[in-house]
Write a protein that holds these residues in place. Structure first.
Motif, mmCIF file in Angstrom:
data_model
loop_
_atom_site.group_PDB
_atom_site.id
_atom_site.type_symbol
_atom_site.label_atom_id
_atom_site.label_comp_id
_atom_site.label_asym_id
_atom_site.label_seq_id
_atom_site.Cartn_x
_atom_site.Cartn_y
_atom_site.Cartn_z
ATOM 1 N N SER A 1 0.845 -1.193 0.000
ATOM 2 C CA SER A 1 0.000 0.000 0.000
ATOM 3 C C SER A 1 0.882 1.246 0.000
ATOM 4 O O SER A 1 2.022 1.215 0.465
ATOM 5 C CB SER A 1 -0.897 0.004 1.242
ATOM 6 O OG SER A 1 -1.521 1.261 1.420
ATOM 7 N N THR A 2 0.351 2.334 -0.528
ATOM 8 C CA THR A 2 1.085 3.596 -0.556
ATOM 9 C C THR A 2 0.187 4.750 -0.143
ATOM 10 O O THR A 2 -1.037 4.675 -0.295
ATOM 11 C CB THR A 2 1.649 3.886 -1.958
ATOM 12 O OG1 THR A 2 2.268 5.179 -1.973
ATOM 13 C CG2 THR A 2 0.546 3.898 -3.003
ATOM 14 N N ALA A 3 0.812 5.811 0.351
ATOM 15 C CA ALA A 3 0.066 7.032 0.698
ATOM 16 C C ALA A 3 0.227 8.094 -0.379
ATOM 17 O O ALA A 3 0.008 9.273 -0.126
ATOM 18 C CB ALA A 3 0.543 7.577 2.042
ATOM 19 N N ALA A 4 0.596 7.690 -1.596
ATOM 20 C CA ALA A 4 0.838 8.654 -2.672
ATOM 21 C C ALA A 4 -0.369 9.530 -2.949
ATOM 22 O O ALA A 4 -0.234 10.711 -3.300
ATOM 23 C CB ALA A 4 1.258 7.924 -3.951
ATOM 24 N N ALA A 5 -1.562 8.972 -2.811
ATOM 25 C CA ALA A 5 -2.765 9.736 -3.141
ATOM 26 C C ALA A 5 -2.998 10.907 -2.201
ATOM 27 O O ALA A 5 -3.853 11.756 -2.466
ATOM 28 C CB ALA A 5 -3.990 8.817 -3.118
ATOM 29 N N ALA A 6 -2.232 10.997 -1.122
ATOM 30 C CA ALA A 6 -2.391 12.126 -0.203
ATOM 31 C C ALA A 6 -1.785 13.401 -0.762
ATOM 32 O O ALA A 6 -1.998 14.484 -0.205
ATOM 33 C CB ALA A 6 -1.738 11.807 1.141
ATOM 34 N N ASN A 7 -1.044 13.302 -1.870
ATOM 35 C CA ASN A 7 -0.299 14.457 -2.385
ATOM 36 C C ASN A 7 -0.940 15.001 -3.659
ATOM 37 O O ASN A 7 -0.567 14.609 -4.758
ATOM 38 C CB ASN A 7 1.151 14.057 -2.680
ATOM 39 C CG ASN A 7 1.862 13.510 -1.468
ATOM 40 O OD1 ASN A 7 1.645 13.986 -0.359
ATOM 41 N ND2 ASN A 7 2.697 12.514 -1.657
ATOM 42 N N ALA A 8 -1.921 15.861 -3.531
ATOM 43 C CA ALA A 8 -2.572 16.396 -4.730
ATOM 44 C C ALA A 8 -3.015 17.846 -4.591
ATOM 45 O O ALA A 8 -3.386 18.469 -5.589
ATOM 46 C CB ALA A 8 -3.780 15.531 -5.090
ATOM 47 N N GLU A 9 -2.993 18.407 -3.397
ATOM 48 C CA GLU A 9 -3.519 19.757 -3.194
ATOM 49 C C GLU A 9 -2.738 20.806 -3.970
ATOM 50 O O GLU A 9 -3.316 21.767 -4.488
ATOM 51 C CB GLU A 9 -3.503 20.097 -1.706
ATOM 52 C CG GLU A 9 -4.498 19.297 -0.881
ATOM 53 C CD GLU A 9 -4.386 19.623 0.597
ATOM 54 O OE1 GLU A 9 -3.353 20.197 1.004
ATOM 55 O OE2 GLU A 9 -5.322 19.296 1.332
ATOM 56 N N TYR A 10 -1.419 20.645 -4.021
ATOM 57 C CA TYR A 10 -0.587 21.621 -4.737
ATOM 58 C C TYR A 10 -1.047 21.730 -6.188
ATOM 59 O O TYR A 10 -1.172 22.834 -6.730
ATOM 60 C CB TYR A 10 0.873 21.172 -4.657
ATOM 61 C CG TYR A 10 1.876 22.051 -5.389
ATOM 62 C CD1 TYR A 10 2.769 22.846 -4.681
ATOM 63 C CD2 TYR A 10 1.971 22.035 -6.772
ATOM 64 C CE1 TYR A 10 3.713 23.625 -5.342
ATOM 65 C CE2 TYR A 10 2.897 22.806 -7.444
ATOM 66 C CZ TYR A 10 3.767 23.604 -6.728
ATOM 67 O OH TYR A 10 4.702 24.372 -7.394
ATOM 68 N N SER B 1 3.497 15.959 0.617
ATOM 69 C CA SER B 1 3.149 16.323 1.988
ATOM 70 C C SER B 1 4.392 16.695 2.790
ATOM 71 O O SER B 1 5.362 15.933 2.852
ATOM 72 C CB SER B 1 2.433 15.162 2.681
ATOM 73 O OG SER B 1 1.193 14.908 2.067
ATOM 74 N N LEU B 2 4.354 17.868 3.389
ATOM 75 C CA LEU B 2 5.438 18.368 4.223
ATOM 76 C C LEU B 2 4.832 19.066 5.436
ATOM 77 O O LEU B 2 3.656 19.436 5.442
ATOM 78 C CB LEU B 2 6.319 19.353 3.447
ATOM 79 C CG LEU B 2 7.100 18.804 2.239
ATOM 80 C CD1 LEU B 2 7.710 19.952 1.451
ATOM 81 C CD2 LEU B 2 8.172 17.835 2.694
ATOM 82 N N GLY B 3 5.655 19.288 6.458
ATOM 83 C CA GLY B 3 5.193 20.043 7.627
ATOM 84 C C GLY B 3 3.973 19.405 8.255
ATOM 85 O O GLY B 3 3.916 18.201 8.513
ATOM 86 N N GLY B 4 2.958 20.218 8.480
ATOM 87 C CA GLY B 4 1.742 19.731 9.111
ATOM 88 C C GLY B 4 0.990 18.720 8.274
ATOM 89 O O GLY B 4 0.144 17.981 8.794
ATOM 90 N N GLU B 5 1.299 18.667 6.953
ATOM 91 C CA GLU B 5 0.614 17.709 6.085
ATOM 92 C C GLU B 5 1.070 16.274 6.311
ATOM 93 O O GLU B 5 0.412 15.341 5.854
ATOM 94 C CB GLU B 5 0.844 18.100 4.625
ATOM 95 C CG GLU B 5 0.245 19.444 4.250
ATOM 96 C CD GLU B 5 0.765 19.975 2.927
ATOM 97 O OE1 GLU B 5 0.156 20.921 2.403
ATOM 98 O OE2 GLU B 5 1.784 19.455 2.429
ATOM 99 N N LEU B 6 2.187 16.090 7.013
ATOM 100 C CA LEU B 6 2.644 14.732 7.291
ATOM 101 C C LEU B 6 1.601 13.937 8.072
ATOM 102 O O LEU B 6 1.526 12.713 7.954
ATOM 103 C CB LEU B 6 3.958 14.766 8.073
ATOM 104 C CG LEU B 6 5.189 15.292 7.327
ATOM 105 C CD1 LEU B 6 6.390 15.318 8.255
ATOM 106 C CD2 LEU B 6 5.485 14.463 6.086
ATOM 107 N N ALA B 7 0.800 14.644 8.861
ATOM 108 C CA ALA B 7 -0.225 13.950 9.645
ATOM 109 C C ALA B 7 -1.226 13.238 8.747
ATOM 110 O O ALA B 7 -1.802 12.208 9.123
ATOM 111 C CB ALA B 7 -0.944 14.944 10.559
ATOM 112 N N ARG B 8 -1.437 13.775 7.540
ATOM 113 C CA ARG B 8 -2.355 13.129 6.601
ATOM 114 C C ARG B 8 -1.768 11.810 6.094
ATOM 115 O O ARG B 8 -2.478 10.817 5.936
ATOM 116 C CB ARG B 8 -2.655 14.070 5.437
ATOM 117 C CG ARG B 8 -3.621 13.515 4.413
ATOM 118 C CD ARG B 8 -4.035 14.577 3.419
ATOM 119 N NE ARG B 8 -2.870 15.243 2.869
ATOM 120 C CZ ARG B 8 -2.892 16.461 2.332
ATOM 121 N NH1 ARG B 8 -4.023 17.151 2.322
ATOM 122 N NH2 ARG B 8 -1.808 17.002 1.828
ATOM 123 N N ILE B 9 -0.459 11.807 5.829
ATOM 124 C CA ILE B 9 0.208 10.565 5.427
ATOM 125 C C ILE B 9 0.110 9.536 6.546
ATOM 126 O O ILE B 9 -0.168 8.354 6.309
ATOM 127 C CB ILE B 9 1.682 10.843 5.062
ATOM 128 C CG1 ILE B 9 1.770 11.486 3.677
ATOM 129 C CG2 ILE B 9 2.507 9.573 5.098
ATOM 130 C CD1 ILE B 9 3.181 11.721 3.202
#
Length: 332
Positions: free
Chosen positions: A104-113, A294-302
């Motif tokens: 499994s991967t958390a790649a889908a968490a990175n799209a807001e940018y 995801s960086l900073g506070g966005e790490l919590a989403r990962i």
């Protein structure tokens, strides 16, 4: 009398600083309710790790060593890998697929940018901000940018990777016409994602914004070369949060210098660009230093995504964001 089944043995495999950033106390508390894990044991390599043979689940992230034949031979009980980051190509090897591991991967968490870049591009935020800074008064923005705005604009996505698919989801609430170019999809699959499947050349020629989400493969090297970049319509914006090697940097520089197109580049070839590159100073180009993920506070989403996947695994359910061998060869 029924007994509670034993929790699967799990192990962190990543750089220790990443474990510390991704798994604060609250996350550890949730994790230890799901699996049998030693929270302070982090396998930065797989030498001298106690109880390695009993590990059923690896929780990986940046810095995980490749899971090759030699490593897997020491983990006969391993069944699954939950990656608390994006691409798994750095550590999931052919040996993992031969073993039949579930990944499994958390790649889908990175799209807001990407969503923000698309919305800002059509609204001409960077250009208007620059003019406003220079003039310090309100100008006739509609006269400067005829038809600017997001309504009914055409957005072209290149590649239906996990991130690409997440971008498609985020675009749905907006009144966009969405095109998708991906040689591994059929029209019905694209329609199910809310897009119309077209050839890459057509997508480039008619889109107001083009966003790249293709993998870095020999066949995608300089996918956007001088010829294809010339197909972009005047005033179009090219967004690259995928891989720098997808674009011929020299050809893009020439197009950007002409002022004909705009570009939002979070990845480049090379990365970092030489200090003398004109792309740093051009008003129609936004360069950012690989911060779309995801960086900073966005790490919590990962972290939440990874923990949700661990919970699914423990409940005997399928992963929400699985990776398989076939998809890995055609995705970013």
């Amino acid at each position: 009398m029924s007994s509670t089944p034993p929790r699967p043995r799990a192990l962190f495999a990543m750089g220790r600083p990443h474990r510390d950033a991704l798994f604060p106390r609250a996350a550890i508390d949730r994790l230890t309710r799901l699996v049998d894990i030693e929270p302070d044991l982090v396998a930065e390599d797989f030498d001298h790790v106690p109880h390695l043979a009993a590990v059923e689940l690896l929780i990986t992230s940046w810095g995980c060593r490749p899971l090759d034949d030699a490593v897997l031979a020491r983990m006969p009980a391993l069944k699954a890998v939950v990656h608390a980051a994006g691409s798994v190509k750095h550590h999931v090897t052919e040996a993992c697929w031969e073993r039949g591991l579930h990944v499994s991967t958390a790649a889908a968490a990175n799209a807001e940018y990407t969503l923000a870049a698309i919305l800002f591009a059509n609204k001409r935020v960077l250009e208007i901000g620059g003019l406003y800074r220079e003039h310090r008064d309100a100008l006739d923005w509609a006269a400067h940018f005829p038809g600017f705005g997001n309504y009914r604009r055409t957005i072209g996505l290149v590649g239906a990777s996990l991130v690409g698919r997440r971008v498609l989801e985020l675009l749905r609430p907006h009144a966009f016409d969405i095109l998708l170019a991906d040689p591994h999809l059929d029209p019905e699959a694209a329609r199910s994602m809310g897009a119309r499947l077209v050839e890459l050349d057509e997508l480039l020629a008619v889109s107001d914004v083009v966003s790249l989400h293709a993998p870095a493969l020999p066949e995608t090297y300089h996918l956007l070369d001088a010829r294809r970049l010339s197909l972009l319509r005047d005033g179009a914006t090219l967004v690259n949060t995928g891989r720098g090697s997808l674009i011929d940097t020299a050809a893009l520089t020439a197009e950007a210098l002409s002022g004909r197109i705009h570009a939002v580049l979070d990845v480049t070839e090379p990365e970092v660009l030489p200090a003398a590159s004109p792309l740093y100073a051009l008003p129609n180009v936004l360069l950012t230093p690989h911060i779309a993920g995801s960086l900073g506070g966005e790490l919590a989403r990962i972290t939440r995504s990874a923990l949700d996947e661990v919970e699914r695994y423990c409940a005997g359910r399928e992963f929400a964001y699985p990776v398989n061998r076939a998809a890995l060869t055609t995705s970013a």
